[in-house]
Design an enzyme around this catalytic site. Structure first.
Site, PDB file in Angstrom:
ATOM      1  N   ALA A 177     -20.202 -78.379 -28.013  1.00  0.00           N
ATOM      2  CA  ALA A 177     -19.277 -79.487 -28.245  1.00  0.00           C
ATOM      3  C   ALA A 177     -19.713 -80.274 -29.484  1.00  0.00           C
ATOM      4  O   ALA A 177     -20.053 -79.683 -30.511  1.00  0.00           O
ATOM      5  CB  ALA A 177     -19.161 -80.367 -26.999  1.00  0.00           C
ATOM      6  N   SER A 178     -19.781 -81.583 -29.399  1.00  0.00           N
ATOM      7  CA  SER A 178     -20.024 -82.408 -30.590  1.00  0.00           C
ATOM      8  C   SER A 178     -21.424 -82.254 -31.164  1.00  0.00           C
ATOM      9  O   SER A 178     -21.678 -82.690 -32.296  1.00  0.00           O
ATOM     10  CB  SER A 178     -19.765 -83.882 -30.264  1.00  0.00           C
ATOM     11  OG  SER A 178     -18.386 -84.091 -30.072  1.00  0.00           O
TER      12      SER A 178
END
Length: 347
Positions: free
Chosen positions: A67-68
């Site tokens: 993800a991020s």
């Protein structure tokens, strides 16, 4: 003194394992892989299983969704183009991203999406790298017409539907007005997706191909930024490029807006996002609000991942889970991991 050879105390490393095990034993986190490094030594823990109902045990080579936490990786590819003089920070992006040329900007962030005025200047590479190009996930705009349009147009990459290919994605993005004037306000997420397209168009190659050849294959992941752009004897990025990435690039007003995003999501943040500053693609700690010192840099991922480096203590840490930050449990685990890491440091 009870020391290990890695710059961490043996008692401290045991405490890290005990705290990680306690989270797994709670039943809220099925498993976790964690790495701490200092100097030339690393220590890895793999605890639990991949799923709540069992499945394969966690191991050093278990594959996780980042993800991020992937944002610094995307930024490293962009910085490589700065090093090559194929991009400059204050280049307007219009020649590579014509979809972002001639932008209109909302007169009010909560107003109708057709109530706009012209952008005062073009969007630049710097705006994308600092997440200030004018569009992003902004909690102050939840429920507004532009926030709804971001999701309805399918440009937010964590939506239920898969993203279209990059040219169609950029076309959809280009139909939206900007929420803020370029360079004015820090807003999360979308700028990094745009950077991936920018790298692809500047190089004339798929983003993943350039990323693998220039960053991932030679790097093998992670301590490179702590080592000022070096990985072993090979230079991945220049020292000035790393310094740009890992020092605060925001004004006090922009820092305040970024910190507000985390504080208003306190039910799942537990400190994540409250470092104050933002460099290129990652948080940079500008005030001491917990155990980590000023200058620590890195970021967390919405799927329960965390990766930071600390120049003052020479520490790298990575925590990987399979549980998304839609509940408090993984955020609490990330918080407790870093709390125990700093307790384990031997001077």
């Amino acid at each position: 003194m009870d020391k290990s050879n890695s710059g961490f105390s043996e008692a401290g490393l045991r405490k890290i394992r005990d705290v990680l095990t306690r989270h797994v034993d709670s039943g809220k986190i099925p498993g976790v892989v964690a790495l701490v490094g200092r100097g030339e030594e690393t220590h890895v823990e793999a605890i639990g299983t991949m799923r709540h109902d069992g499945g394969a045990p966690m191991s050093r080579d278990t594959i996780f969704r980042m993800a991020s936490t992937s944002k610094p990786v995307t930024m490293a590819a962009s910085m490589a183009l700065l090093d090559d003089c194929r991009l400059r920070l204050d280049d307007p992006v219009d020649q590579w991203l014509p979809e972002l040329a001639g932008r209109q900007v909302l007169k009010r962030i909560d107003g109708p999406i057709d109530d706009t005025e012209p952008a005062r200047r073009p969007i630049t590479v710097r705006d994308l790298m600092t997440s200030t190009f004018g569009l992003g996930i902004d909690l102050t705009a939840v429920g507004s017409p532009i926030f709804n349009a971001i999701f309805e147009n399918g440009v937010f990459s964590q939506g239920a539907a898969p993203l279209p290919e990059q040219d169609e994605w950029m076309r959809r993005l280009g139909t939206l007005p900007l929420m803020r004037q370029p360079g004015e306000h820090w807003q999360y997420h979308l700028s990094h997706d745009v950077l991936g397209v920018l790298v692809s168009r500047v190089t004339g190659r798929p983003f993943e191909t350039f990323l693998r050849e220039r960053v991932l294959d030679p790097l093998g992941m992670f301590r490179m930024l702590l080592d000022h752009g070096m990985h072993g004897t090979e230079r991945i990025l220049s020292r000035p490029a790393v310094e740009l990435m890992t020092t605060n690039r925001l004004t006090p007003e922009q820092e305040a807006a970024r910190s507000t995003l985390a504080r208003n999501a306190v039910n799942v943040s537990f400190g994540q996002g409250q470092q104050g500053g933002w460099g290129f693609g990652m948080a940079v700690r500008t005030y001491r609000g917990d155990y980590a010192p000023l200058g620590q840099f890195g970021w967390d991922g919405g799927t329960g991942t965390s990766a930071y480096a600390d120049p003052e203590n020479g520490i790298t840490g990575i925590l990987l889970t399979q549980v998304g930050l839609t509940t408090a449990a993984p955020a609490q685990l990330i918080h407790d991991f870093w709390t125990t890491v700093y307790q384990a440091v031997d001077a």
